[in-house]
Motif scaffolding. Structure first.
Motif, PDB file in Angstrom:
ATOM      1  N   GLU A   1       0.690  -1.368  -0.080  1.00 47.38           N
ATOM      2  CA  GLU A   1       0.052  -0.052   0.140  1.00 47.38           C
ATOM      3  C   GLU A   1       0.555   1.283  -0.001  1.00 47.38           C
ATOM      4  N   ILE A   2       1.848   1.245   0.719  1.00 47.34           N
ATOM      5  CA  ILE A   2       2.662   2.321   0.193  1.00 47.34           C
ATOM      6  C   ILE A   2       3.458   2.354  -0.786  1.00 47.34           C
ATOM      7  N   GLN A   3       3.955   1.383  -1.413  1.00 43.47           N
ATOM      8  CA  GLN A   3       5.166   1.816  -2.509  1.00 43.47           C
ATOM      9  C   GLN A   3       3.458   1.924  -3.549  1.00 43.47           C
ATOM     10  N   GLN A   4       2.604   1.528  -3.375  1.00 46.92           N
ATOM     11  CA  GLN A   4       1.262   2.199  -4.529  1.00 46.92           C
ATOM     12  C   GLN A   4       0.966   4.188  -4.023  1.00 46.92           C
ATOM     13  N   TRP A   5       1.237   3.802  -2.681  1.00 42.63           N
ATOM     14  CA  TRP A   5       1.562   5.451  -1.943  1.00 42.63           C
ATOM     15  C   TRP A   5       1.860   6.679  -3.620  1.00 42.63           C
ATOM     16  N   LEU A   6       3.401   6.044  -2.793  1.00 45.56           N
ATOM     17  CA  LEU A   6       4.502   6.440  -3.414  1.00 45.56           C
ATOM     18  C   LEU A   6       4.602   6.374  -4.788  1.00 45.56           C
ATOM     19  N   LYS A   7       4.021   5.246  -5.752  1.00 49.17           N
ATOM     20  CA  LYS A   7       3.537   5.042  -6.551  1.00 49.17           C
ATOM     21  C   LYS A   7       2.876   6.369  -7.878  1.00 49.17           C
ATOM     22  N   ASP A   8       1.907   6.314  -7.330  1.00 47.89           N
ATOM     23  CA  ASP A   8       0.417   7.458  -6.983  1.00 47.89           C
ATOM     24  C   ASP A   8       1.036   8.551  -7.553  1.00 47.89           C
ATOM     25  N   ARG A   9       1.755   9.105  -6.778  1.00 45.35           N
ATOM     26  CA  ARG A   9       2.623  10.367  -7.109  1.00 45.35           C
ATOM     27  C   ARG A   9       4.054  10.795  -7.339  1.00 45.35           C
ATOM     28  N   LYS A  10       3.668   9.880  -7.786  1.00 49.11           N
ATOM     29  CA  LYS A  10       5.695   9.540  -9.415  1.00 49.11           C
ATOM     30  C   LYS A  10       6.943   9.696  -8.186  1.00 49.11           C
TER      31      LYS A  10
ATOM     32  N   ASN B   1      10.318   8.910  -6.331  1.00 51.79           N
ATOM     33  CA  ASN B   1      10.878   7.973  -6.524  1.00 51.79           C
ATOM     34  C   ASN B   1      11.249   7.223  -6.008  1.00 51.79           C
ATOM     35  N   PHE B   2      11.601   5.271  -5.601  1.00 56.74           N
ATOM     36  CA  PHE B   2      12.119   4.928  -4.843  1.00 56.74           C
ATOM     37  C   PHE B   2      12.351   4.001  -4.915  1.00 56.74           C
ATOM     38  N   SER B   3      13.309   2.645  -4.096  1.00 55.81           N
ATOM     39  CA  SER B   3      13.929   1.827  -4.607  1.00 55.81           C
ATOM     40  C   SER B   3      13.026   0.555  -4.296  1.00 55.81           C
ATOM     41  N   GLU B   4      13.330  -0.415  -4.913  1.00 54.50           N
ATOM     42  CA  GLU B   4      12.528  -1.487  -4.664  1.00 54.50           C
ATOM     43  C   GLU B   4      13.032  -2.587  -3.469  1.00 54.50           C
ATOM     44  N   LYS B   5      14.485  -2.127  -3.182  1.00 57.05           N
ATOM     45  CA  LYS B   5      14.645  -2.841  -2.110  1.00 57.05           C
ATOM     46  C   LYS B   5      14.377  -2.384  -0.900  1.00 57.05           C
ATOM     47  N   PHE B   6      14.088  -0.908  -0.846  1.00 53.26           N
ATOM     48  CA  PHE B   6      13.960   0.181   0.599  1.00 53.26           C
ATOM     49  C   PHE B   6      12.995  -1.395   1.412  1.00 53.26           C
ATOM     50  N   VAL B   7      12.675  -1.025   2.551  1.00 52.87           N
ATOM     51  CA  VAL B   7      11.850  -1.194   3.424  1.00 52.87           C
ATOM     52  C   VAL B   7      11.074  -0.566   4.156  1.00 52.87           C
ATOM     53  N   LYS B   8      10.117  -0.997   4.797  1.00 49.25           N
ATOM     54  CA  LYS B   8       8.972  -0.409   4.855  1.00 49.25           C
ATOM     55  C   LYS B   8       9.441   0.893   6.033  1.00 49.25           C
ATOM     56  N   ALA B   9      10.659   0.728   6.285  1.00 44.93           N
ATOM     57  CA  ALA B   9      10.876   2.060   7.443  1.00 44.93           C
ATOM     58  C   ALA B   9      11.292   3.433   6.284  1.00 44.93           C
ATOM     59  N   GLN B  10      11.933   2.819   5.367  1.00 41.78           N
ATOM     60  CA  GLN B  10      12.521   3.544   4.372  1.00 41.78           C
ATOM     61  C   GLN B  10      11.308   4.547   3.501  1.00 41.78           C
ATOM     62  N   LEU B  11      10.526   3.336   3.517  1.00 37.39           N
ATOM     63  CA  LEU B  11       9.411   3.703   2.547  1.00 37.39           C
ATOM     64  C   LEU B  11       8.615   5.020   3.340  1.00 37.39           C
ATOM     65  N   LEU B  12       8.267   5.012   4.570  1.00 35.60           N
ATOM     66  CA  LEU B  12       7.154   6.077   5.213  1.00 35.60           C
ATOM     67  C   LEU B  12       8.194   6.883   5.754  1.00 35.60           C
ATOM     68  N   GLN B  13       9.644   7.022   5.236  1.00 33.33           N
ATOM     69  CA  GLN B  13      10.480   8.330   5.810  1.00 33.33           C
ATOM     70  C   GLN B  13      10.151   8.877   4.155  1.00 33.33           C
ATOM     71  N   LEU B  14       9.917   7.987   2.883  1.00 32.79           N
ATOM     72  CA  LEU B  14       9.895   9.389   1.880  1.00 32.79           C
ATOM     73  C   LEU B  14       7.948  10.182   2.062  1.00 32.79           C
ATOM     74  N   VAL B  15       7.450   8.766   2.742  1.00 32.68           N
ATOM     75  CA  VAL B  15       6.334   9.353   3.222  1.00 32.68           C
ATOM     76  C   VAL B  15       5.892  10.492   3.567  1.00 32.68           C
ATOM     77  N   GLY B  16       6.769  10.769   4.833  1.00 29.10           N
ATOM     78  CA  GLY B  16       7.263  11.848   5.439  1.00 29.10           C
ATOM     79  C   GLY B  16       7.325  12.825   4.982  1.00 29.10           C
ATOM     80  N   ALA B  17       8.129  12.926   4.327  1.00 29.65           N
ATOM     81  CA  ALA B  17       8.871  13.939   3.206  1.00 29.65           C
ATOM     82  C   ALA B  17       8.123  14.258   2.310  1.00 29.65           C
ATOM     83  N   ASN B  18       6.997  13.554   1.571  1.00 30.25           N
ATOM     84  CA  ASN B  18       6.182  14.328   0.355  1.00 30.25           C
ATOM     85  C   ASN B  18       4.538  14.555   0.944  1.00 30.25           C
TER      86      ASN B  18
END
Length: 221
Positions: A81-90, A92-109
């Motif tokens: 779900e987190i990955q899809q949220w990031l993709k919908d907003r274009k 970029n993130f690495s497929e190797k990112f763990v959940k914590a790293q993805l959430l950091q991107l969410v917080g920054a955007n």
């Protein structure tokens, strides 16, 4: 045509008077505590733009429901779900990112919070005010609840549900502009007291407090 002008002017004058009287009647209905809340809101909306309308909301969940665009993934969200949220907003993130790293991107955007109630209020020209969280002493409605409960305790002699409901309705009918305004004046006094206390803290106390680093340096010496 000239003979018709005074008649037209008279007709317009009558229209203005009737419309003004109707708007005033609806405005009075909007202020009448004996009228049901939903009817009072409808009357206020129908009264026109001459009177501004403001709603003071507490922190109930349904008052602070976010718009779909403002909702962001949380820790409990699945990684997909987190990955899809990031993709919908274009984003970029690495497929190797763990959940914590993805959430950091969410917080920054993450987008600014927008509430559904604000959008509805804006649609009807209603200004929304929100009470501060976790500060019951700064919420005027808490005074109303306290007085309501005290009134029911003092008047309740049968302990029957129907009678309690009737007592609540009696209290609500008696709630007029004067009493409601007094709650806000009381809260404003508490707010000023907090401001004074903060000023005293900053001027007379915080300046004498040592930081952790200063205490460490003095201990080492």
């Amino acid at each position: 045509n000239r003979t018709m002008e005074p008649i037209k002017a008279g007709v317009e004058k009558v229209k203005e008077t009737v419309q003004g009287s109707t708007a005033q009647a609806k405005f009075e209905k909007a202020k009448d505590p004996a009228v049901k809340p939903e009817k009072r809101v409808d009357a206020a909306l129908d009264a026109g733009e001459k009177e501004r309308i403001a709603l003071c909301l507490d922190n109930a969940t349904w008052h602070n429901k976010l718009t779909e665009e403002s909702v962001i993934p949380k820790r409990a969200s699945a990684k997909g779900e987190i990955q899809q949220w990031l993709k919908d907003r274009k984003i970029n993130f690495s497929e190797k990112f763990v959940k914590a790293q993805l959430l950091q991107l969410v917080g920054a955007n993450c987008p600014p919070k927008e509430y559904i109630s604000d959008h509805i209020g804006k649609k009807y020209g209603i200004e929304i005010f929100r009470l501060p969280k976790l500060h019951c002493s700064l919420n005027p409605i808490e005074l109303s609840w306290n007085n309501l409960k005290q009134f029911v305790r003092d008047q309740n002699t049968t302990f029957r549900q129907d009678d309690v409901k009737q007592l609540i309705e009696q209290f609500m009918v008696a709630m007029d502009d004067k009493r409601a305004t007094s709650y806000f004046h009381h809260v404003r006094g508490i707010e000023e007291m907090f401001k004074t206390a903060d000023a005293i803290m900053e001027e007379n106390i915080e300046s004498h407090l040592q930081s952790d680093s200063e205490e460490t340096d003095s201990d080492e010496e």
